[in-house]
Design a protein around this motif. Structure first.
Motif, PDB file in Angstrom:
ATOM      1  N   GLN A  45     -22.415   7.019  11.893  1.00 34.81           N
ATOM      2  CA  GLN A  45     -21.691   5.734  12.300  1.00 34.81           C
ATOM      3  C   GLN A  45     -20.641   6.046  13.148  1.00 34.81           C
ATOM      4  OE1 GLN A  45     -20.554   3.803   8.603  1.00 34.81           O
ATOM      5  NE2 GLN A  45     -18.772   5.004   8.517  1.00 34.81           N
ATOM      6  N   ASP A  46     -20.202   5.379  14.129  1.00 31.46           N
ATOM      7  CA  ASP A  46     -19.266   5.651  15.032  1.00 31.46           C
ATOM      8  C   ASP A  46     -17.890   5.322  14.386  1.00 31.46           C
ATOM      9  OD1 ASP A  46     -21.489   5.987  16.777  1.00 31.46           O
ATOM     10  OD2 ASP A  46     -21.467   3.953  17.480  1.00 31.46           O
ATOM     11  N   MET A  47     -17.594   4.387  13.818  1.00 38.81           N
ATOM     12  CA  MET A  47     -16.280   3.992  13.164  1.00 38.81           C
ATOM     13  C   MET A  47     -16.315   4.761  11.623  1.00 38.81           C
ATOM     14  SD  MET A  47     -15.294   0.088  14.087  1.00 38.81           S
ATOM     15  CE  MET A  47     -13.944   0.081  13.109  1.00 38.81           C
ATOM     16  N   GLU A  48     -14.742   4.971  11.461  1.00 37.09           N
ATOM     17  CA  GLU A  48     -14.594   5.707  10.323  1.00 37.09           C
ATOM     18  C   GLU A  48     -14.532   4.487   9.123  1.00 37.09           C
ATOM     19  OE1 GLU A  48     -13.540   8.907   7.970  1.00 37.09           O
ATOM     20  OE2 GLU A  48     -13.818   8.929   9.964  1.00 37.09           O
ATOM     21  N   PRO A  49     -15.039   4.867   8.111  1.00 36.08           N
ATOM     22  CA  PRO A  49     -15.142   3.795   7.208  1.00 36.08           C
ATOM     23  C   PRO A  49     -13.914   3.639   6.213  1.00 36.08           C
ATOM     24  CG  PRO A  49     -16.572   5.432   6.585  1.00 36.08           C
ATOM     25  CD  PRO A  49     -15.858   6.025   7.899  1.00 36.08           C
ATOM     26  N   VAL A  50     -13.756   2.559   5.657  1.00 37.34           N
ATOM     27  CA  VAL A  50     -12.634   2.406   4.619  1.00 37.34           C
ATOM     28  C   VAL A  50     -13.070   2.945   3.325  1.00 37.34           C
ATOM     29  CG1 VAL A  50     -11.290   0.734   3.445  1.00 37.34           C
ATOM     30  CG2 VAL A  50     -11.861   0.451   5.806  1.00 37.34           C
ATOM     31  N   GLN A  51     -12.222   3.970   2.603  1.00 39.82           N
ATOM     32  CA  GLN A  51     -12.360   4.639   1.693  1.00 39.82           C
ATOM     33  C   GLN A  51     -11.672   3.634   0.450  1.00 39.82           C
ATOM     34  OE1 GLN A  51     -14.105   7.860   1.172  1.00 39.82           O
ATOM     35  NE2 GLN A  51     -14.470   8.327   3.272  1.00 39.82           N
ATOM     36  N   LEU A  52     -12.512   3.385  -0.640  1.00 41.61           N
ATOM     37  CA  LEU A  52     -11.805   2.591  -1.730  1.00 41.61           C
ATOM     38  C   LEU A  52     -12.252   3.400  -2.984  1.00 41.61           C
ATOM     39  CD1 LEU A  52     -10.364   0.247  -3.047  1.00 41.61           C
ATOM     40  CD2 LEU A  52     -12.577  -1.152  -3.130  1.00 41.61           C
ATOM     41  N   SER A  53     -11.103   4.082  -3.544  1.00 42.37           N
ATOM     42  CA  SER A  53     -11.621   4.954  -4.648  1.00 42.37           C
ATOM     43  C   SER A  53     -10.827   4.198  -5.992  1.00 42.37           C
ATOM     44  CB  SER A  53     -10.846   6.114  -4.364  1.00 42.37           C
ATOM     45  OG  SER A  53     -11.534   6.854  -3.377  1.00 42.37           O
ATOM     46  N   ILE A  54     -11.781   4.399  -7.166  1.00 35.05           N
ATOM     47  CA  ILE A  54     -11.298   4.171  -8.517  1.00 35.05           C
ATOM     48  C   ILE A  54     -11.313   5.300  -9.260  1.00 35.05           C
ATOM     49  CG2 ILE A  54     -11.529   2.659 -10.272  1.00 35.05           C
ATOM     50  CD1 ILE A  54     -13.357   1.017  -8.634  1.00 35.05           C
ATOM     51  N   ASP A  55     -10.087   5.967  -9.741  1.00 35.90           N
ATOM     52  CA  ASP A  55      -9.944   6.950 -10.451  1.00 35.90           C
ATOM     53  C   ASP A  55     -10.489   6.877 -12.040  1.00 35.90           C
ATOM     54  OD1 ASP A  55      -7.909   6.190 -11.703  1.00 35.90           O
ATOM     55  OD2 ASP A  55      -6.447   7.727 -10.624  1.00 35.90           O
ATOM     56  N   ARG A  56     -10.251   7.799 -12.825  1.00 32.02           N
ATOM     57  CA  ARG A  56     -10.828   7.816 -14.270  1.00 32.02           C
ATOM     58  C   ARG A  56      -9.929   6.783 -15.041  1.00 32.02           C
ATOM     59  NH1 ARG A  56     -13.235  11.923 -17.591  1.00 32.02           N
ATOM     60  NH2 ARG A  56     -13.451  12.928 -15.691  1.00 32.02           N
ATOM     61  N   ASP A  57      -8.510   6.809 -14.733  1.00 35.82           N
ATOM     62  CA  ASP A  57      -7.609   5.581 -15.185  1.00 35.82           C
ATOM     63  C   ASP A  57      -7.729   4.303 -14.750  1.00 35.82           C
ATOM     64  OD1 ASP A  57      -6.717   7.809 -16.609  1.00 35.82           O
ATOM     65  OD2 ASP A  57      -5.314   8.214 -14.911  1.00 35.82           O
ATOM     66  N   GLY A  58      -8.406   3.985 -13.734  1.00 35.74           N
ATOM     67  CA  GLY A  58      -8.734   2.723 -13.202  1.00 35.74           C
ATOM     68  C   GLY A  58      -7.993   2.576 -12.025  1.00 35.74           C
ATOM     69  N   SER A  59      -7.118   3.358 -11.509  1.00 39.38           N
ATOM     70  CA  SER A  59      -6.091   3.343 -10.274  1.00 39.38           C
ATOM     71  C   SER A  59      -6.899   3.271  -9.148  1.00 39.38           C
ATOM     72  CB  SER A  59      -5.161   4.286 -10.229  1.00 39.38           C
ATOM     73  OG  SER A  59      -4.408   4.526 -11.604  1.00 39.38           O
ATOM     74  N   LEU A  60      -6.356   2.295  -8.268  1.00 35.25           N
ATOM     75  CA  LEU A  60      -6.925   1.919  -7.020  1.00 35.25           C
ATOM     76  C   LEU A  60      -6.524   2.787  -5.901  1.00 35.25           C
ATOM     77  CD1 LEU A  60      -7.626  -1.826  -7.523  1.00 35.25           C
ATOM     78  CD2 LEU A  60      -9.431  -0.050  -7.391  1.00 35.25           C
ATOM     79  N   THR A  61      -7.154   3.172  -4.914  1.00 36.60           N
ATOM     80  CA  THR A  61      -6.510   3.676  -3.876  1.00 36.60           C
ATOM     81  C   THR A  61      -7.306   3.426  -2.671  1.00 36.60           C
ATOM     82  OG1 THR A  61      -7.892   5.784  -3.874  1.00 36.60           O
ATOM     83  CG2 THR A  61      -5.482   5.695  -4.683  1.00 36.60           C
ATOM     84  N   ILE A  62      -6.758   3.005  -1.563  1.00 34.12           N
ATOM     85  CA  ILE A  62      -7.291   2.594  -0.193  1.00 34.12           C
ATOM     86  C   ILE A  62      -7.166   3.632   0.841  1.00 34.12           C
ATOM     87  CG2 ILE A  62      -7.594   0.716   1.629  1.00 34.12           C
ATOM     88  CD1 ILE A  62      -7.380  -1.186  -0.576  1.00 34.12           C
ATOM     89  N   ASP A  63      -7.925   4.394   1.242  1.00 37.75           N
ATOM     90  CA  ASP A  63      -7.559   5.351   2.259  1.00 37.75           C
ATOM     91  C   ASP A  63      -6.556   6.295   1.854  1.00 37.75           C
ATOM     92  OD1 ASP A  63      -9.805   4.985   3.908  1.00 37.75           O
ATOM     93  OD2 ASP A  63      -8.550   3.322   5.258  1.00 37.75           O
ATOM     94  N   ASP A  64      -6.387   6.834   0.699  1.00 36.26           N
ATOM     95  CA  ASP A  64      -5.535   7.710  -0.133  1.00 36.26           C
ATOM     96  C   ASP A  64      -4.140   7.179  -0.291  1.00 36.26           C
ATOM     97  OD1 ASP A  64      -7.375   9.773  -0.081  1.00 36.26           O
ATOM     98  OD2 ASP A  64      -6.911  10.322   1.777  1.00 36.26           O
ATOM     99  N   THR A  65      -4.158   5.608   0.072  1.00 37.27           N
ATOM    100  CA  THR A  65      -2.722   4.939  -0.312  1.00 37.27           C
ATOM    101  C   THR A  65      -3.041   4.135  -1.612  1.00 37.27           C
ATOM    102  OG1 THR A  65      -2.497   4.805   1.973  1.00 37.27           O
ATOM    103  CG2 THR A  65      -1.198   3.447   0.501  1.00 37.27           C
ATOM    104  N   PRO A  66      -2.048   4.417  -2.653  1.00 40.08           N
ATOM    105  CA  PRO A  66      -2.184   3.868  -3.933  1.00 40.08           C
ATOM    106  C   PRO A  66      -2.182   2.221  -3.656  1.00 40.08           C
ATOM    107  CG  PRO A  66      -0.769   5.723  -4.378  1.00 40.08           C
ATOM    108  CD  PRO A  66      -1.139   5.436  -2.883  1.00 40.08           C
ATOM    109  N   VAL A  67      -2.780   1.342  -4.461  1.00 38.70           N
ATOM    110  CA  VAL A  67      -2.742  -0.028  -4.394  1.00 38.70           C
ATOM    111  C   VAL A  67      -2.907  -0.468  -5.972  1.00 38.70           C
ATOM    112  CG1 VAL A  67      -3.923  -2.168  -3.613  1.00 38.70           C
ATOM    113  CG2 VAL A  67      -4.175  -0.068  -2.295  1.00 38.70           C
TER     114      VAL A  67
END
Length: 129
Positions: A45-67
């Motif tokens: 793909q051409d555009m950089e996708p948005v990375q949404l991560s959920i860690d073991r504790d359930g903490s959310l991060t969007i592109d390495d920014t905690p949310v």
């Protein structure tokens, strides 16, 4: 008439063949699946996708920014409002394998509510056992 007409027989056999070809993949009742591992190739793909991560504790991060979970709908709405390619913005969802399935589905529901429907679940490559 001394000849047998095989045309109706061939027609019936072709219809049965098509029916079996369509229904056979649907008959698989249970498949052992280990979702975190995959042999799938990476997506081009051409555009950089948005990375949404959920860690073991359930903490959310969007592109390495905690949310915070309460801020997730507003952050996703802001992402959906940004200009995107015609096929839509791709979201990569990374979730720890020990998480509850319902937790991941709640996050996917928020993505759907924000209009971000092109979600790709990220997994690691298949490892030797």
């Amino acid at each position: 008439m001394a000849e047998i007409n095989v045309t109706p027989l061939v027609d019936v056999m072709l219809v049965l063949l098509i029916i079996f070809m369509v229904t056979a993949p649907l008959l698989v009742a249970g498949v052992a699946v280990d979702l975190p591992e995959s042999r799938a190739e990476t997506l081009d793909q051409d555009m950089e996708p948005v990375q949404l991560s959920i860690d073991r504790d359930g903490s959310l991060t969007i592109d390495d920014t905690p949310v915070a979970e309460s801020d997730l709908p507003s952050r996703l709405a802001a992402i959906a409002a940004q200009p995107a390619p015609p096929e839509g913005r791709r979201i990569y969802l990374r979730a720890d394998r020990s998480l509850d399935y319902g937790r991941v589905m709640r996050v996917m529901g928020e993505l759907n509510r924000a209009g971000l429907n092109r979600v790709a679940l990220v997994s690691v490559g298949e490892q030797a056992r």
